[in-house]
Design a protein around this motif. Structure first.
Motif, PDB file in Angstrom:
ATOM      1  N   ARG A  39      -2.605   8.225 -13.666  1.00 55.35           N
ATOM      2  CA  ARG A  39      -1.463   8.909 -13.061  1.00 55.35           C
ATOM      3  C   ARG A  39      -0.355   7.930 -12.660  1.00 55.35           C
ATOM      4  O   ARG A  39       0.360   8.149 -11.682  1.00 55.35           O
ATOM      5  N   PHE A  40      -0.195   6.868 -13.433  1.00 53.38           N
ATOM      6  CA  PHE A  40       0.888   5.931 -13.171  1.00 53.38           C
ATOM      7  C   PHE A  40       2.221   6.601 -13.506  1.00 53.38           C
ATOM      8  O   PHE A  40       2.371   7.234 -14.540  1.00 53.38           O
ATOM      9  N   GLY A  41       3.196   6.472 -12.615  1.00 53.34           N
ATOM     10  CA  GLY A  41       4.501   7.061 -12.849  1.00 53.34           C
ATOM     11  C   GLY A  41       4.695   8.415 -12.236  1.00 53.34           C
ATOM     12  O   GLY A  41       5.779   9.000 -12.343  1.00 53.34           O
ATOM     13  N   VAL A  42       3.643   8.963 -11.566  1.00 53.60           N
ATOM     14  CA  VAL A  42       3.775  10.286 -10.970  1.00 53.60           C
ATOM     15  C   VAL A  42       4.685  10.244  -9.755  1.00 53.60           C
ATOM     16  O   VAL A  42       5.490  11.135  -9.524  1.00 53.60           O
ATOM     17  N   TYR A  43       4.569   9.178  -8.974  1.00 57.37           N
ATOM     18  CA  TYR A  43       5.329   9.078  -7.738  1.00 57.37           C
ATOM     19  C   TYR A  43       6.435   8.040  -7.872  1.00 57.37           C
ATOM     20  O   TYR A  43       6.487   7.253  -8.817  1.00 57.37           O
ATOM     21  N   ASP A  44       7.321   8.050  -6.852  1.00 59.96           N
ATOM     22  CA  ASP A  44       8.354   7.028  -6.786  1.00 59.96           C
ATOM     23  C   ASP A  44       7.709   5.681  -6.454  1.00 59.96           C
ATOM     24  O   ASP A  44       6.544   5.588  -6.102  1.00 59.96           O
ATOM     25  N   GLY A  45       8.505   4.632  -6.526  1.00 61.71           N
ATOM     26  CA  GLY A  45       7.993   3.305  -6.211  1.00 61.71           C
ATOM     27  C   GLY A  45       7.217   2.679  -7.349  1.00 61.71           C
ATOM     28  O   GLY A  45       6.205   2.006  -7.128  1.00 61.71           O
ATOM     29  N   ILE A  46       7.676   2.892  -8.578  1.00 58.18           N
ATOM     30  CA  ILE A  46       6.975   2.348  -9.741  1.00 58.18           C
ATOM     31  C   ILE A  46       6.978   0.827  -9.704  1.00 58.18           C
ATOM     32  O   ILE A  46       6.009   0.175 -10.116  1.00 58.18           O
ATOM     33  N   GLU A  47       8.066   0.228  -9.181  1.00 56.94           N
ATOM     34  CA  GLU A  47       8.127  -1.233  -9.101  1.00 56.94           C
ATOM     35  C   GLU A  47       7.008  -1.773  -8.224  1.00 56.94           C
ATOM     36  O   GLU A  47       6.383  -2.788  -8.566  1.00 56.94           O
ATOM     37  N   ASN A  48       6.747  -1.118  -7.103  1.00 61.22           N
ATOM     38  CA  ASN A  48       5.650  -1.555  -6.235  1.00 61.22           C
ATOM     39  C   ASN A  48       4.301  -1.406  -6.933  1.00 61.22           C
ATOM     40  O   ASN A  48       3.411  -2.258  -6.775  1.00 61.22           O
ATOM     41  N   GLN A  49       4.146  -0.354  -7.698  1.00 57.89           N
ATOM     42  CA  GLN A  49       2.895  -0.166  -8.427  1.00 57.89           C
ATOM     43  C   GLN A  49       2.715  -1.253  -9.492  1.00 57.89           C
ATOM     44  O   GLN A  49       1.608  -1.734  -9.722  1.00 57.89           O
ATOM     45  N   MET A  50       3.809  -1.626 -10.154  1.00 61.51           N
ATOM     46  CA  MET A  50       3.744  -2.701 -11.139  1.00 61.51           C
ATOM     47  C   MET A  50       3.385  -4.030 -10.475  1.00 61.51           C
ATOM     48  O   MET A  50       2.621  -4.828 -11.039  1.00 61.51           O
ATOM     49  N   GLU A  51       3.915  -4.261  -9.275  1.00 65.39           N
ATOM     50  CA  GLU A  51       3.556  -5.476  -8.532  1.00 65.39           C
ATOM     51  C   GLU A  51       2.078  -5.478  -8.183  1.00 65.39           C
ATOM     52  O   GLU A  51       1.418  -6.512  -8.236  1.00 65.39           O
ATOM     53  N   GLN A  52       1.558  -4.293  -7.825  1.00 63.76           N
ATOM     54  CA  GLN A  52       0.134  -4.195  -7.504  1.00 63.76           C
ATOM     55  C   GLN A  52      -0.720  -4.492  -8.732  1.00 63.76           C
ATOM     56  O   GLN A  52      -1.725  -5.222  -8.643  1.00 63.76           O
ATOM     57  N   ILE A  53      -0.320  -3.974  -9.877  1.00 59.03           N
ATOM     58  CA  ILE A  53      -1.069  -4.223 -11.108  1.00 59.03           C
ATOM     59  C   ILE A  53      -1.012  -5.710 -11.472  1.00 59.03           C
ATOM     60  O   ILE A  53      -2.017  -6.313 -11.885  1.00 59.03           O
ATOM     61  N   LYS A  54       0.147  -6.304 -11.319  1.00 58.69           N
ATOM     62  CA  LYS A  54       0.283  -7.737 -11.577  1.00 58.69           C
ATOM     63  C   LYS A  54      -0.624  -8.541 -10.662  1.00 58.69           C
ATOM     64  O   LYS A  54      -1.245  -9.525 -11.075  1.00 58.69           O
ATOM     65  N   HIS A  55      -0.722  -8.082  -9.431  1.00 59.57           N
ATOM     66  CA  HIS A  55      -1.601  -8.737  -8.463  1.00 59.57           C
ATOM     67  C   HIS A  55      -3.057  -8.667  -8.917  1.00 59.57           C
ATOM     68  O   HIS A  55      -3.807  -9.651  -8.815  1.00 59.57           O
ATOM     69  N   PHE A  56      -3.479  -7.522  -9.432  1.00 56.03           N
ATOM     70  CA  PHE A  56      -4.842  -7.382  -9.945  1.00 56.03           C
ATOM     71  C   PHE A  56      -5.086  -8.368 -11.088  1.00 56.03           C
ATOM     72  O   PHE A  56      -6.126  -9.037 -11.154  1.00 56.03           O
ATOM     73  N   LEU A  57      -4.135  -8.453 -12.010  1.00 54.20           N
ATOM     74  CA  LEU A  57      -4.292  -9.333 -13.169  1.00 54.20           C
ATOM     75  C   LEU A  57      -4.418 -10.802 -12.760  1.00 54.20           C
ATOM     76  O   LEU A  57      -5.153 -11.573 -13.381  1.00 54.20           O
ATOM     77  N   GLU A  58      -3.705 -11.175 -11.743  1.00 55.37           N
ATOM     78  CA  GLU A  58      -3.676 -12.582 -11.333  1.00 55.37           C
ATOM     79  C   GLU A  58      -4.868 -12.973 -10.461  1.00 55.37           C
ATOM     80  O   GLU A  58      -5.199 -14.158 -10.380  1.00 55.37           O
ATOM     81  N   THR A  59      -5.509 -11.990  -9.814  1.00 53.77           N
ATOM     82  CA  THR A  59      -6.532 -12.334  -8.825  1.00 53.77           C
ATOM     83  C   THR A  59      -7.947 -11.914  -9.177  1.00 53.77           C
ATOM     84  O   THR A  59      -8.894 -12.390  -8.537  1.00 53.77           O
ATOM     85  N   MET A  60      -8.131 -11.031 -10.156  1.00 55.16           N
ATOM     86  CA  MET A  60      -9.487 -10.592 -10.507  1.00 55.16           C
ATOM     87  C   MET A  60      -9.995 -11.461 -11.647  1.00 55.16           C
ATOM     88  O   MET A  60      -9.571 -11.320 -12.800  1.00 55.16           O
TER      89      MET A  60
END
Length: 438
Positions: free
Chosen positions: A397-418
């Motif tokens: 459900r990516f893109g359902v709500y506003d704040g897509i930039e924040n969601q992209m930052e969260q995903i980037k955070h997952f990629l860098e830390t997991m």
């Protein structure tokens, strides 16, 4: 060269089939549709009535919204008379399955007569979707020696006059919005008369609202939804050692006397706080303790947690148990706090697949702490992510709500830390439902 002359004449191959086989074929059609075959010939005139499966739909939903009340009444009268005639035509022929949908406008006594009729014929599969204004359904529904599957569903609260329960062959029981009785523990009474029950679904079943008690050594699939009112159960008791699938929705209980899910493989949990608990939780206080319940399911392999359950983990659980067998975790991550996620993920040492159904969460003061929320990507790395064993991450459900930039930052955070992450899949949901793979 000799050649055989082809038969070009028309042959009614279906009519030449044995009548038993024709009735079996007709059993896959709604009874009203199969009745049209009576126009084919004299042989077909009553064959449809001997189908082992009877399926009648006398519900108002089948009508066009503009149908007048007079026309509806006339059609329902024709349909109910049709059911009467079919049961008469069958004589003493056995019924395997009887499915009935009916709503307001159908006489209650008539419905009860149909049900008793098929029970006397040894029906094994009884499917009732009834929404009537009359009295309760007959108690004989719970005193059948032939029933293997029983489903009763209603759009309003419909009563069943349960006196005794004797269902020795019943393997599947589904009740939705049914009133079984008051004061007594009807859950226990039901199960005491079902000796071989394998699948049980009780959804908004009204009996003793203060107690949940499910005890069975035979049940393998259990669905229990009791969160239709704002009442917290005093005691919750699960003695179901052979359940492999659990779907449980309820308010956090005062006491979990026993929780035995020794064979559990998959669970969908939706625990909620009631209005009083939620009011106290605003101040950050523990308002209950669901840990005993979570300890009873901690051997599960596939787990789905609702957004409500994440709040329960935060405000109604002293400490998160270790889920040592958990390999697949789905989290409903929309519009709720994530304070409980660090401790939860840290206690899933063998987790391989992590699914977020939405990445929009509620910001709270704990989000500023490195290990207070997994959303923190401006400072240090949360320990639960830096040591995460997760190999597959899915974002729904990516893109359902506003704040897509924040969601992209969260995903980037997952990629860098997991550290063990091998695959990330993002399901982008919009008006055209696009799918993006990464």
């Amino acid at each position: 060269m000799n050649s055989k002359k082809k038969d070009t004449g028309s042959t009614d191959r279906i009519s030449n089939l044995p009548e038993a086989l024709i009735c079996h074929i007709l059993s896959f059609l709604p009874t009203e549709d199969s009745a049209w075959t009576s126009l084919l010939s004299r042989k077909w005139r009553y064959l449809f009535a001997y189908s082992p499966n009877l399926n009648f739909d006398a519900s108002v939903k089948r009508f066009h919204p503009g149908t007048s009340r007079r026309v509806r009444t006339l059609i329902l009268s024709v349909l109910t008379s049709f059911v009467d005639r079919v049961l008469v035509w069958r004589g003493d022929a056995a019924v395997n399955k009887f499915s009935l949908k009916c709503g307001q406008g159908v006489d209650q006594e008539r419905v009860n007569h149909w049900i008793l009729n098929v029970l006397e014929r040894g029906v094994s599969d009884l499917d009732l979707h009834v929404t009537l204004d009359g009295g309760p359904l007959p108690a004989k529904v719970f005193e059948s020696k032939s029933l293997v599957r029983l489903r009763i569903e209603s759009e309003n609260i419909h009563g069943v006059d349960v006196k005794d329960v004797l269902l020795p062959k019943l393997k599947t029981l589904y009740l939705n919005r049914v009133m079984l009785g008051e004061a007594e523990d009807w859950f226990e009474k039901l199960l005491s008369g079902c000796h071989v029950l394998e699948e049980l679904a009780l959804i908004n079943v009204y009996s003793d609202i203060w107690k949940r008690s499910v005890s069975s050594k035979t049940i393998k699939r259990l669905t229990l939804s009791c969160a239709d009112c704002d009442n917290i159960p005093d005691t919750v008791w699960f003695d179901t050692p052979n359940v492999v699938y659990l779907d449980y929705s309820d308010y956090v209980g005062v006491k979990y006397t026993k929780v035995n899910f020794g064979s559990l493989v998959e669970a969908r949990i939706d625990l909620k706080m009631n209005s009083d608990q939620r009011a106290h939780a605003v101040f950050g206080h523990l308002v209950g303790n669901a840990r005993d319940f979570l300890m009873g399911i901690c051997n599960v392999q596939t787990l789905y947690l609702s957004a409500h359950t994440l709040e329960v983990l935060t405000f109604c659980c002293e400490s998160t148990p270790v889920f040592k067998n958990l390999i697949h975790l789905t989290i409903q991550g929309d519009k709720t706090g994530w304070e409980s996620l660090p401790a939860l993920l840290k206690n899933c040492p063998n987790l391989e697949t992590l699914v977020f159904q939405g990445l929009r969460h509620r910001y709270r003061i704990n989000c500023e702490d490195v290990n207070g929320c997994i959303c923190n990507f401006s400072g240090g790395i949360p320990a639960c992510l830096s040591s995460s064993p997760v190999k597959v991450l899915k974002i729904m459900r990516f893109g359902v709500y506003d704040g897509i930039e924040n969601q992209m930052e969260q995903i980037k955070h997952f990629l860098e830390t997991m550290p063990r992450l091998e695959k990330l899949t993002i399901y982008y949901e919009s008006t055209i439902h696009q799918l993006m793979m990464m």
